[in-house]
Motif scaffolding. Structure first.
Motif, PDB file in Angstrom:
ATOM      1  N   PHE A  78      -4.221  -8.828  -2.410  1.00 37.56           N
ATOM      2  CA  PHE A  78      -3.613  -9.117  -1.117  1.00 37.56           C
ATOM      3  C   PHE A  78      -2.725 -10.334  -1.312  1.00 37.56           C
ATOM      4  O   PHE A  78      -3.062 -11.236  -2.093  1.00 37.56           O
ATOM      5  CB  PHE A  78      -4.674  -9.486  -0.076  1.00 37.56           C
ATOM      6  CG  PHE A  78      -5.492  -8.332   0.424  1.00 37.56           C
ATOM      7  CD1 PHE A  78      -5.137  -7.661   1.588  1.00 37.56           C
ATOM      8  CD2 PHE A  78      -6.626  -7.927  -0.249  1.00 37.56           C
ATOM      9  CE1 PHE A  78      -5.896  -6.612   2.066  1.00 37.56           C
ATOM     10  CE2 PHE A  78      -7.397  -6.877   0.222  1.00 37.56           C
ATOM     11  CZ  PHE A  78      -7.030  -6.208   1.379  1.00 37.56           C
ATOM     12  N   SER A  79      -1.611 -10.405  -0.590  1.00 38.56           N
ATOM     13  CA  SER A  79      -0.755 -11.590  -0.645  1.00 38.56           C
ATOM     14  C   SER A  79      -0.358 -11.985   0.771  1.00 38.56           C
ATOM     15  O   SER A  79      -0.220 -11.126   1.654  1.00 38.56           O
ATOM     16  CB  SER A  79       0.489 -11.326  -1.498  1.00 38.56           C
ATOM     17  OG  SER A  79       1.237 -10.257  -0.950  1.00 38.56           O
TER      18      SER A  79
ATOM     19  N   PHE B  31      -0.664  -5.689   0.488  1.00 43.34           N
ATOM     20  CA  PHE B  31      -1.841  -5.213  -0.227  1.00 43.34           C
ATOM     21  C   PHE B  31      -1.371  -4.214  -1.272  1.00 43.34           C
ATOM     22  O   PHE B  31      -0.523  -3.357  -0.981  1.00 43.34           O
ATOM     23  CB  PHE B  31      -2.843  -4.524   0.706  1.00 43.34           C
ATOM     24  CG  PHE B  31      -3.959  -3.833  -0.025  1.00 43.34           C
ATOM     25  CD1 PHE B  31      -4.965  -4.564  -0.638  1.00 43.34           C
ATOM     26  CD2 PHE B  31      -4.006  -2.451  -0.126  1.00 43.34           C
ATOM     27  CE1 PHE B  31      -5.995  -3.935  -1.342  1.00 43.34           C
ATOM     28  CE2 PHE B  31      -5.029  -1.805  -0.812  1.00 43.34           C
ATOM     29  CZ  PHE B  31      -6.022  -2.552  -1.412  1.00 43.34           C
ATOM     30  N   ALA B  32      -1.910  -4.332  -2.484  1.00 46.72           N
ATOM     31  CA  ALA B  32      -1.514  -3.425  -3.560  1.00 46.72           C
ATOM     32  C   ALA B  32      -2.663  -3.202  -4.535  1.00 46.72           C
ATOM     33  O   ALA B  32      -3.535  -4.059  -4.707  1.00 46.72           O
ATOM     34  CB  ALA B  32      -0.314  -3.989  -4.327  1.00 46.72           C
TER      35      ALA B  32
ATOM     36  N   GLU C 179      -2.925   6.942   2.881  1.00 41.87           N
ATOM     37  CA  GLU C 179      -1.672   7.617   3.216  1.00 41.87           C
ATOM     38  C   GLU C 179      -0.521   6.628   3.390  1.00 41.87           C
ATOM     39  O   GLU C 179       0.642   7.020   3.385  1.00 41.87           O
ATOM     40  CB  GLU C 179      -1.844   8.439   4.493  1.00 41.87           C
ATOM     41  CG  GLU C 179      -2.857   9.550   4.354  1.00 41.87           C
ATOM     42  CD  GLU C 179      -3.203  10.204   5.674  1.00 41.87           C
ATOM     43  OE1 GLU C 179      -2.503   9.979   6.680  1.00 41.87           O
ATOM     44  OE2 GLU C 179      -4.198  10.945   5.702  1.00 41.87           O
ATOM     45  N   GLU C 180      -0.839   5.356   3.555  1.00 44.76           N
ATOM     46  CA  GLU C 180       0.166   4.306   3.749  1.00 44.76           C
ATOM     47  C   GLU C 180       0.455   3.536   2.469  1.00 44.76           C
ATOM     48  O   GLU C 180       0.996   2.434   2.519  1.00 44.76           O
ATOM     49  CB  GLU C 180      -0.270   3.345   4.861  1.00 44.76           C
ATOM     50  CG  GLU C 180      -0.278   3.979   6.225  1.00 44.76           C
ATOM     51  CD  GLU C 180       1.097   4.468   6.667  1.00 44.76           C
ATOM     52  OE1 GLU C 180       2.119   3.851   6.285  1.00 44.76           O
ATOM     53  OE2 GLU C 180       1.159   5.477   7.393  1.00 44.76           O
TER      54      GLU C 180
ATOM     55  N   GLY D 187       3.382  -2.729   4.922  1.00 45.82           N
ATOM     56  CA  GLY D 187       2.954  -4.039   5.402  1.00 45.82           C
ATOM     57  C   GLY D 187       2.235  -4.056   6.736  1.00 45.82           C
ATOM     58  O   GLY D 187       1.283  -4.802   6.924  1.00 45.82           O
ATOM     59  N   GLY D 188       2.657  -3.244   7.672  1.00 49.74           N
ATOM     60  CA  GLY D 188       2.050  -3.253   9.000  1.00 49.74           C
ATOM     61  C   GLY D 188       0.611  -2.777   9.031  1.00 49.74           C
ATOM     62  O   GLY D 188      -0.085  -2.959  10.041  1.00 49.74           O
TER      63      GLY D 188
END
Length: 181
Positions: free
Chosen positions: A58-59, A69-70, A103-104, A120-121
């Motif tokens: 998370f950043s 988030f990645a 899915e996002e 991002g949202g």
């Protein structure tokens, strides 16, 4: 100290915006850590999951803006090419139950490997899901061309909430009320 060096080294290897280690403020709890590097705070898994070279990251910018988030995947030595195909999709699980947030997430090539980034949202919903976790968050990929779902990593959620709270204190934001970016 070795874990701290490894955690910051992971951040430096996986993220192009990290600054020199000497400038990092850090915190560790369970399987998670928080670091403030320059003006950005990171909350990340301290250890790669078994059988993967990936990490969850998370950043947050100052005040919690531009939250991200990645799943960041660093190739194994000698590995070439993306670890997934263009038509593959992310499946996220919390405590073994699939959640819709996968899915996002969208795959891309990163500076030192490959990434699946969340829109991002939806980061606040991912935070809420992980805070509610009792044991694990898992990253899977649906591989339609192969007719299989592959597990890319199952990460212990222990320490996430404490590390997130510390990141909030470091970068001046409330993790439960992120500003719209």
């Amino acid at each position: 100290m070795r874990i701290l060096s490894l955690a910051i080294g992971t951040c430096l290897a996986l993220s192009p915006i990290c600054a020199p280690v000497a400038l990092a403020q850090t915190y560790q709890s369970g399987n998670w850590a928080a670091a403030k590097v320059g003006q950005v705070c990171y909350v990340f898994t301290q250890r790669a999951a078994r059988d993967t070279s990936g990490a969850l990251v998370f950043s947050f910018g100052p005040g919690g803006y531009n939250a991200g988030f990645a799943y960041e995947y660093a190739p194994w030595p000698g590995e070439s090419g993306a670890p997934w195909d263009r038509d593959d999709s992310v499946i996220l699980e919390i405590d073994g139950q699939e959640i819709w947030l996968g899915e996002e997430m969208f795959t891309d090539e990163g500076l030192h490997g490959y990434r699946a980034d969340m829109t991002g949202g939806f980061v606040p919903e991912m935070i809420t899901a992980l805070q509610a976790s009792r044991s694990t968050v898992s990253v899977n990929f649906d591989r339609p061309a192969k007719g299989e779902v592959w597990l890319y990593g199952s990460f212990a959620s222990e320490g996430f909430s404490a590390s997130l709270s510390e990141a909030g204190a470091m970068c001046g934001f409330d993790p439960n009320r992120l500003p719209a970016s």
